[in-house]
Design a protein around this motif. Structure first.
Motif, mmCIF file in Angstrom:
data_model
loop_
_atom_site.group_PDB
_atom_site.id
_atom_site.type_symbol
_atom_site.label_atom_id
_atom_site.label_comp_id
_atom_site.label_asym_id
_atom_site.label_seq_id
_atom_site.Cartn_x
_atom_site.Cartn_y
_atom_site.Cartn_z
ATOM 1 N N TYR A 1 -9.959 7.880 5.644
ATOM 2 C CA TYR A 1 -8.850 8.110 6.648
ATOM 3 C C TYR A 1 -8.030 7.045 6.568
ATOM 4 C CZ TYR A 1 -6.562 9.905 10.375
ATOM 5 O OH TYR A 1 -5.466 10.136 11.488
ATOM 6 N N ALA A 2 -8.318 5.725 6.814
ATOM 7 C CA ALA A 2 -7.489 4.667 6.997
ATOM 8 C C ALA A 2 -6.544 4.489 5.522
ATOM 9 C CB ALA A 2 -8.123 3.469 7.276
ATOM 10 N N PHE A 3 -7.365 4.613 4.341
ATOM 11 C CA PHE A 3 -6.718 4.440 3.163
ATOM 12 C C PHE A 3 -5.691 5.580 2.835
ATOM 13 C CE2 PHE A 3 -10.004 1.501 2.192
ATOM 14 C CZ PHE A 3 -9.050 0.256 2.211
ATOM 15 N N SER A 4 -5.737 6.882 3.450
ATOM 16 C CA SER A 4 -5.013 7.983 2.728
ATOM 17 C C SER A 4 -4.115 8.391 3.969
ATOM 18 C CB SER A 4 -5.950 9.327 3.097
ATOM 19 O OG SER A 4 -6.849 9.667 4.053
ATOM 20 N N LYS A 5 -4.228 8.304 5.170
ATOM 21 C CA LYS A 5 -3.282 8.724 6.477
ATOM 22 C C LYS A 5 -2.634 7.539 7.463
ATOM 23 C CE LYS A 5 -3.775 12.968 4.928
ATOM 24 N NZ LYS A 5 -2.760 13.682 4.298
ATOM 25 N N LEU A 6 -3.219 6.438 7.280
ATOM 26 C CA LEU A 6 -3.020 5.269 8.189
ATOM 27 C C LEU A 6 -1.855 4.382 7.240
ATOM 28 C CD1 LEU A 6 -5.979 4.480 10.444
ATOM 29 C CD2 LEU A 6 -4.126 6.141 10.746
ATOM 30 N N ALA A 7 -0.624 3.878 7.744
ATOM 31 C CA ALA A 7 0.226 3.090 7.072
ATOM 32 C C ALA A 7 -0.004 1.605 7.871
ATOM 33 C CB ALA A 7 1.584 3.524 7.294
ATOM 34 N N PHE A 8 -0.418 0.706 6.720
ATOM 35 C CA PHE A 8 -0.497 -0.523 7.202
ATOM 36 C C PHE A 8 -0.238 -1.449 6.120
ATOM 37 C CE2 PHE A 8 -4.870 0.919 6.122
ATOM 38 C CZ PHE A 8 -5.180 0.050 5.203
ATOM 39 N N TRP A 9 0.114 -2.755 6.306
ATOM 40 C CA TRP A 9 0.646 -3.459 5.246
ATOM 41 C C TRP A 9 -0.528 -4.029 4.303
ATOM 42 C CZ3 TRP A 9 -0.635 -8.418 3.340
ATOM 43 C CH2 TRP A 9 0.180 -8.884 2.463
ATOM 44 N N GLY A 10 -0.342 -3.790 3.039
ATOM 45 C CA GLY A 10 -1.228 -4.309 1.950
ATOM 46 C C GLY A 10 -2.401 -3.080 2.168
ATOM 47 N N ARG A 11 -1.974 -2.017 2.080
ATOM 48 C CA ARG A 11 -3.141 -0.652 2.024
ATOM 49 C C ARG A 11 -3.466 -0.641 0.863
ATOM 50 N NH1 ARG A 11 -1.682 5.223 3.567
ATOM 51 N NH2 ARG A 11 -0.528 5.037 1.640
ATOM 52 N N ASP A 12 -2.454 -0.359 -0.055
ATOM 53 C CA ASP A 12 -2.909 0.087 -1.487
ATOM 54 C C ASP A 12 -3.349 -1.092 -2.253
ATOM 55 O OD1 ASP A 12 -1.551 2.335 -1.086
ATOM 56 O OD2 ASP A 12 0.415 1.995 -1.782
ATOM 57 N N ILE A 13 -2.999 -2.524 -2.031
ATOM 58 C CA ILE A 13 -3.526 -3.394 -2.598
ATOM 59 C C ILE A 13 -4.909 -3.650 -2.250
ATOM 60 C CG2 ILE A 13 -3.361 -6.126 -2.653
ATOM 61 C CD1 ILE A 13 -0.667 -5.934 -2.058
ATOM 62 N N VAL A 14 -5.566 -3.475 -1.026
ATOM 63 C CA VAL A 14 -6.797 -3.742 -0.546
ATOM 64 C C VAL A 14 -7.539 -2.406 -1.242
ATOM 65 C CG1 VAL A 14 -8.393 -3.552 1.364
ATOM 66 C CG2 VAL A 14 -6.345 -4.737 1.650
ATOM 67 N N PHE A 15 -6.985 -1.293 -1.225
ATOM 68 C CA PHE A 15 -7.744 -0.066 -1.917
ATOM 69 C C PHE A 15 -7.821 -0.609 -3.424
ATOM 70 C CE2 PHE A 15 -7.643 3.950 -4.137
ATOM 71 C CZ PHE A 15 -9.078 4.527 -3.315
ATOM 72 N N SER A 16 -6.978 -1.052 -4.203
ATOM 73 C CA SER A 16 -6.933 -1.330 -5.469
ATOM 74 C C SER A 16 -8.202 -2.152 -5.886
ATOM 75 C CB SER A 16 -5.742 -1.808 -6.242
ATOM 76 O OG SER A 16 -4.558 -0.836 -5.795
ATOM 77 N N VAL A 17 -7.957 -3.378 -4.869
ATOM 78 C CA VAL A 17 -9.254 -4.480 -4.967
ATOM 79 C C VAL A 17 -10.834 -3.872 -4.894
ATOM 80 C CG1 VAL A 17 -10.203 -6.516 -3.928
ATOM 81 C CG2 VAL A 17 -7.435 -6.403 -4.253
ATOM 82 N N LEU A 18 -10.647 -2.843 -3.868
ATOM 83 C CA LEU A 18 -12.042 -2.269 -3.912
ATOM 84 C C LEU A 18 -12.297 -1.544 -5.115
ATOM 85 C CD1 LEU A 18 -11.710 -0.910 -0.080
ATOM 86 C CD2 LEU A 18 -13.203 -3.055 -1.206
ATOM 87 N N MET A 19 -11.264 -0.921 -5.532
ATOM 88 C CA MET A 19 -11.651 0.326 -6.757
ATOM 89 C C MET A 19 -12.037 -0.714 -7.945
ATOM 90 S SD MET A 19 -11.271 3.322 -6.180
ATOM 91 C CE MET A 19 -11.226 3.738 -7.660
ATOM 92 N N ALA A 20 -11.170 -1.809 -7.927
ATOM 93 C CA ALA A 20 -11.703 -3.066 -9.075
ATOM 94 C C ALA A 20 -13.265 -3.534 -8.978
ATOM 95 C CB ALA A 20 -10.925 -4.143 -9.028
ATOM 96 N N THR A 21 -13.741 -3.412 -7.954
ATOM 97 C CA THR A 21 -15.200 -3.920 -7.630
ATOM 98 C C THR A 21 -16.272 -2.989 -8.154
ATOM 99 O OG1 THR A 21 -15.502 -2.985 -5.648
ATOM 100 C CG2 THR A 21 -14.751 -4.982 -5.608
ATOM 101 N N MET A 22 -15.617 -1.719 -8.742
ATOM 102 C CA MET A 22 -16.717 -0.550 -9.338
ATOM 103 C C MET A 22 -16.789 -1.183 -10.761
ATOM 104 S SD MET A 22 -14.952 2.758 -7.909
ATOM 105 C CE MET A 22 -16.128 3.972 -8.652
ATOM 106 N N MET A 23 -16.173 -1.986 -11.322
ATOM 107 C CA MET A 23 -16.249 -2.255 -12.638
ATOM 108 C C MET A 23 -17.298 -3.623 -12.883
ATOM 109 S SD MET A 23 -12.464 -2.265 -14.359
ATOM 110 C CE MET A 23 -11.882 -3.399 -13.086
ATOM 111 N N ILE A 24 -17.898 -3.806 -11.577
ATOM 112 C CA ILE A 24 -18.660 -4.949 -11.563
ATOM 113 C C ILE A 24 -20.249 -4.357 -11.580
ATOM 114 C CG2 ILE A 24 -19.620 -6.985 -10.279
ATOM 115 C CD1 ILE A 24 -17.021 -7.302 -8.827
ATOM 116 N N PRO A 25 -20.788 -4.679 -12.768
ATOM 117 C CA PRO A 25 -22.350 -3.758 -13.028
ATOM 118 C C PRO A 25 -23.246 -4.378 -11.786
ATOM 119 C CG PRO A 25 -21.652 -5.046 -14.956
ATOM 120 C CD PRO A 25 -20.604 -5.494 -13.907
ATOM 121 N N GLY A 26 -23.997 -3.527 -11.251
ATOM 122 C CA GLY A 26 -24.772 -3.473 -9.960
ATOM 123 C C GLY A 26 -25.986 -4.809 -10.373
ATOM 124 N N GLU A 27 -26.319 -4.804 -11.634
ATOM 125 C CA GLU A 27 -27.508 -5.847 -11.930
ATOM 126 C C GLU A 27 -26.791 -7.193 -11.365
ATOM 127 O OE1 GLU A 27 -28.218 -2.128 -13.821
ATOM 128 O OE2 GLU A 27 -26.471 -3.709 -13.778
#
Length: 269
Positions: free
Chosen positions: A88-114
């Motif tokens: 909800y925060a990343f889709s409907k709330l407007a705050f500074w750096g929202r898209d940057i933070v979301f992009s960083v979180l998405m980038a962590t998906m490329m890190i293998p769990g091992e």
């Protein structure tokens, strides 16, 4: 491509997907002397239904079942709460750096769990959580993929709906739980189902962070059928069938919500 050929390919693909499950059930009903025969026997000469009872009695499966239920339920509730709030925060709330933070979180998906296995283990060890439910539950109460999936679904809901709700005096909190969450039911059910399956079948992490038999979950408990003398494959397959059956039933019941949730999530991106 003709419709008949397409159906033929789908049928062949389905058979290939089902073969491991058919082999598992077949092996679970075999006498021990037919398990490793060559050529392999698909239909047992004698159906040993008592293999299931023997498998259940060989290890404390009641304790394993309790642990798996506790871990699955609590980690699913935790992930659901964090996913709804973050999406909800990343889709409907407007705050500074929202898209940057979301992009960083998405980038962590490329890190293998091992790669994170040792750092997470050291952290939990310093907290004194090894061989406790906290180690099995807390690290898995958030999922970037689930946040991404629900965020995409929330973005497909018109912003005008939120404007109208606020004009009527609805707060962000009430708008989320009274309007957004009910509308996102297919996506939420999909997230819950995927989380339940993942938690129920988890093996590596519970194996690493548990030391005692009392804290083992069902997948880890399957190691009870492997000894220095060899593996009792008929009992191992019987126990595996008992573990998988609840997930198959759950998937069959809720499969339509998975299709709806994934299809709707792809509308906006």
């Amino acid at each position: 491509m003709s419709k008949g050929f397409m159906y033929l390919m789908l049928i062949l693909g389905s058979i290939l997907m089902l073969l491991p499950f058919i082999w598992m059930v077949s092996t679970s009903l075999k006498p021990s002397d037919e398990v490793m025969t060559m050529p392999p026997v698909w239909i047992p000469s004698e159906f040993r239904w008592d293999n299931y009872m023997t498998a259940f009695q060989k290890a404390p499966f009641a304790r394993y079942l309790f642990n798996s239920i506790v871990v699955t339920v609590l980690s699913t509730i935790g992930e659901l709460l964090t996913t709804i709030l973050a999406a909800y925060a990343f889709s409907k709330l407007a705050f500074w750096g929202r898209d940057i933070v979301f992009s960083v979180l998405m980038a962590t998906m490329m890190i293998p769990g091992e790669v994170l296995l040792i750092p997470n283990f050291v952290t939990l060890s310093n907290l004194g959580w090894i061989d406790r439910f906290e180690a099995l539950i807390v690290p898995w109460t958030a999922s970037i993929f689930s946040i991404f999936l629900l965020r995409q679904f929330f973005m497909s809901i018109p912003d005008e709906l939120g404007y109208a709700a606020r004009i009527d005096g609805c707060s962000n909190w009430n708008f989320l739980w009274r309007i957004m969450v009910p509308l996102a039911k297919p996506a939420i059910v999909t997230i819950v189902l995927l989380k339940i399956i993942g938690s129920w079948n988890a093996f590596l992490w519970p194996l690493v962070v548990t030391n005692s038999e009392e804290m083992r979950t069902l997948p880890v408990g399957l190691t009870a059928f492997t000894t220095e003398a060899g593996t009792n494959y008929e009992l191992l397959m019987a126990a595996s069938a008992m573990i998988i059956l609840p997930m198959i039933i759950l998937f069959i019941i809720l499969q339509k919500y998975i299709i709806q949730g994934v299809a709707r999530a792809g509308i906006k991106g």
